[in-house]
Design a protein around this motif. Structure first.
Motif, PDB file in Angstrom:
ATOM      1  N   ASP A  29       0.825  -1.207   0.000  1.00 28.98           N
ATOM      2  CA  ASP A  29       0.000   0.000   0.000  1.00 28.98           C
ATOM      3  C   ASP A  29       0.864   1.265   0.000  1.00 28.98           C
ATOM      4  O   ASP A  29       0.434   2.300  -0.505  1.00 28.98           O
ATOM      5  CB  ASP A  29      -0.942   0.016   1.204  1.00 28.98           C
ATOM      6  N   VAL A  30       2.046   1.167   0.566  1.00 31.23           N
ATOM      7  CA  VAL A  30       2.977   2.305   0.540  1.00 31.23           C
ATOM      8  C   VAL A  30       3.315   2.645  -0.910  1.00 31.23           C
ATOM      9  O   VAL A  30       3.355   3.815  -1.299  1.00 31.23           O
ATOM     10  CB  VAL A  30       4.270   1.996   1.338  1.00 31.23           C
ATOM     11  N   LEU A  31       3.541   1.604  -1.708  1.00 33.25           N
ATOM     12  CA  LEU A  31       3.897   1.815  -3.118  1.00 33.25           C
ATOM     13  C   LEU A  31       2.784   2.505  -3.887  1.00 33.25           C
ATOM     14  O   LEU A  31       3.045   3.249  -4.834  1.00 33.25           O
ATOM     15  CB  LEU A  31       4.234   0.477  -3.784  1.00 33.25           C
ATOM     16  N   LYS A  32       1.547   2.277  -3.482  1.00 32.48           N
ATOM     17  CA  LYS A  32       0.385   2.840  -4.187  1.00 32.48           C
ATOM     18  C   LYS A  32       0.074   4.275  -3.767  1.00 32.48           C
ATOM     19  O   LYS A  32      -0.748   4.922  -4.402  1.00 32.48           O
ATOM     20  CB  LYS A  32      -0.841   1.965  -3.931  1.00 32.48           C
ATOM     21  N   ASP A  33       0.711   4.759  -2.713  1.00 30.25           N
ATOM     22  CA  ASP A  33       0.407   6.092  -2.184  1.00 30.25           C
ATOM     23  C   ASP A  33       1.039   7.168  -3.068  1.00 30.25           C
ATOM     24  O   ASP A  33       2.251   7.380  -3.042  1.00 30.25           O
ATOM     25  CB  ASP A  33       0.916   6.217  -0.748  1.00 30.25           C
ATOM     26  N   ASP A  38       9.290   8.674  -4.163  1.00 32.42           N
ATOM     27  CA  ASP A  38       9.986   7.381  -4.066  1.00 32.42           C
ATOM     28  C   ASP A  38      10.915   7.372  -2.856  1.00 32.42           C
ATOM     29  O   ASP A  38      11.036   6.358  -2.167  1.00 32.42           O
ATOM     30  CB  ASP A  38      10.775   7.091  -5.341  1.00 32.42           C
ATOM     31  N   GLN A  39      11.568   8.493  -2.585  1.00 38.46           N
ATOM     32  CA  GLN A  39      12.470   8.570  -1.432  1.00 38.46           C
ATOM     33  C   GLN A  39      11.680   8.388  -0.121  1.00 38.46           C
ATOM     34  O   GLN A  39      12.127   7.672   0.775  1.00 38.46           O
ATOM     35  CB  GLN A  39      13.204   9.905  -1.415  1.00 38.46           C
ATOM     36  N   SER A  40      10.520   9.016  -0.033  1.00 35.78           N
ATOM     37  CA  SER A  40       9.691   8.868   1.165  1.00 35.78           C
ATOM     38  C   SER A  40       9.175   7.439   1.298  1.00 35.78           C
ATOM     39  O   SER A  40       9.090   6.904   2.405  1.00 35.78           O
ATOM     40  CB  SER A  40       8.515   9.840   1.115  1.00 35.78           C
ATOM     41  N   LYS A  41       8.836   6.822   0.179  1.00 39.69           N
ATOM     42  CA  LYS A  41       8.395   5.427   0.202  1.00 39.69           C
ATOM     43  C   LYS A  41       9.515   4.533   0.712  1.00 39.69           C
ATOM     44  O   LYS A  41       9.278   3.621   1.502  1.00 39.69           O
ATOM     45  CB  LYS A  41       7.945   4.982  -1.187  1.00 39.69           C
ATOM     46  N   ARG A  42      10.741   4.799   0.262  1.00 36.91           N
ATOM     47  CA  ARG A  42      11.897   4.018   0.730  1.00 36.91           C
ATOM     48  C   ARG A  42      12.047   4.144   2.241  1.00 36.91           C
ATOM     49  O   ARG A  42      12.250   3.154   2.945  1.00 36.91           O
ATOM     50  CB  ARG A  42      13.182   4.513   0.057  1.00 36.91           C
ATOM     51  N   LYS A  43      11.962   5.379   2.741  1.00 36.82           N
ATOM     52  CA  LYS A  43      12.118   5.603   4.183  1.00 36.82           C
ATOM     53  C   LYS A  43      11.002   4.905   4.962  1.00 36.82           C
ATOM     54  O   LYS A  43      11.256   4.308   6.009  1.00 36.82           O
ATOM     55  CB  LYS A  43      12.117   7.098   4.488  1.00 36.82           C
ATOM     56  N   ALA A  44       9.779   4.996   4.455  1.00 36.17           N
ATOM     57  CA  ALA A  44       8.652   4.348   5.126  1.00 36.17           C
ATOM     58  C   ALA A  44       8.865   2.834   5.175  1.00 36.17           C
ATOM     59  O   ALA A  44       8.659   2.197   6.215  1.00 36.17           O
ATOM     60  CB  ALA A  44       7.349   4.688   4.417  1.00 36.17           C
ATOM     61  N   LEU A  45       9.291   2.271   4.049  1.00 38.79           N
ATOM     62  CA  LEU A  45       9.524   0.819   4.012  1.00 38.79           C
ATOM     63  C   LEU A  45      10.723   0.427   4.865  1.00 38.79           C
ATOM     64  O   LEU A  45      10.716  -0.646   5.479  1.00 38.79           O
ATOM     65  CB  LEU A  45       9.693   0.357   2.566  1.00 38.79           C
ATOM     66  N   GLY A  82      12.737  -1.014  -6.266  1.00 33.75           N
ATOM     67  CA  GLY A  82      14.110  -0.976  -6.774  1.00 33.75           C
ATOM     68  C   GLY A  82      15.150  -0.787  -5.690  1.00 33.75           C
ATOM     69  O   GLY A  82      16.258  -0.324  -5.946  1.00 33.75           O
ATOM     70  N   VAL A  83      14.803  -1.159  -4.474  1.00 34.75           N
ATOM     71  CA  VAL A  83      15.707  -1.018  -3.340  1.00 34.75           C
ATOM     72  C   VAL A  83      16.248  -2.380  -2.966  1.00 34.75           C
ATOM     73  O   VAL A  83      15.487  -3.335  -2.810  1.00 34.75           O
ATOM     74  CB  VAL A  83      14.962  -0.414  -2.112  1.00 34.75           C
ATOM     75  N   GLU A  84      17.565  -2.476  -2.829  1.00 30.16           N
ATOM     76  CA  GLU A  84      18.147  -3.739  -2.373  1.00 30.16           C
ATOM     77  C   GLU A  84      17.912  -3.858  -0.879  1.00 30.16           C
ATOM     78  O   GLU A  84      17.964  -2.876  -0.152  1.00 30.16           O
ATOM     79  CB  GLU A  84      19.646  -3.766  -2.665  1.00 30.16           C
ATOM     80  N   THR A  85      17.643  -5.063  -0.428  1.00 28.73           N
ATOM     81  CA  THR A  85      17.369  -5.279   0.993  1.00 28.73           C
ATOM     82  C   THR A  85      18.370  -6.259   1.578  1.00 28.73           C
ATOM     83  O   THR A  85      18.905  -7.113   0.899  1.00 28.73           O
ATOM     84  CB  THR A  85      15.954  -5.835   1.206  1.00 28.73           C
ATOM     85  N   LYS A  86      18.594  -6.095   2.875  1.00 27.84           N
ATOM     86  CA  LYS A  86      19.472  -7.009   3.606  1.00 27.84           C
ATOM     87  C   LYS A  86      18.670  -8.157   4.204  1.00 27.84           C
ATOM     88  O   LYS A  86      19.198  -9.178   4.552  1.00 27.84           O
ATOM     89  CB  LYS A  86      20.188  -6.255   4.723  1.00 27.84           C
ATOM     90  N   SER A  87      17.371  -7.959   4.319  1.00 30.52           N
ATOM     91  CA  SER A  87      16.498  -8.955   4.963  1.00 30.52           C
ATOM     92  C   SER A  87      15.997  -9.948   3.930  1.00 30.52           C
ATOM     93  O   SER A  87      14.925  -9.804   3.388  1.00 30.52           O
ATOM     94  CB  SER A  87      15.316  -8.265   5.624  1.00 30.52           C
TER      95      SER A  87
END
Length: 91
Positions: A29-33, A38-45, A82-87
């Motif tokens: 749902d964050v992606l749809k907001d 995109d930067q704010s979406k990254r921080k939220a995620l 498009g964000v790499e994750t460590k998890s």
């Protein structure tokens, strides 16, 4: 002398970025907001990921009973952004 205007102090509500779990049902749902960049979406995620990791650790230590961790959903949403994750956990 005029008395100072006093407004009742209200608790500060966490924003969509600071506490996305309070504003969205699922990480996708964050992606749809459309109100977030995109930067704010990254921080939220990122923030959601930290919370999900804590829930996962608690569950792993036998302290379950609350809401289920959405860690895999967060990782999926970050990858879609498009964000790499460590998890990268499969549970």
């Amino acid at each position: 002398m005029k008395p100072a205007d006093k407004t009742p102090s209200e608790p500060i509500k966490p924003t969509k970025i600071e506490s996305p779990v309070r504003h969205y049902v699922k990480p996708q749902d964050v992606l749809k907001d459309s109100t977030l960049s995109d930067q704010s979406k990254r921080k939220a995620l990122d923030n959601w990921e930290v919370d999900a990791q804590a829930l996962q650790r608690a569950d792993d230590e036998g302290m379950s009973g609350g809401e289920p961790s959405k860690l895999l959903d967060v990782v999926d949403a970050k990858e879609r952004l498009g964000v790499e994750t460590k998890s990268r956990q499969s549970k």
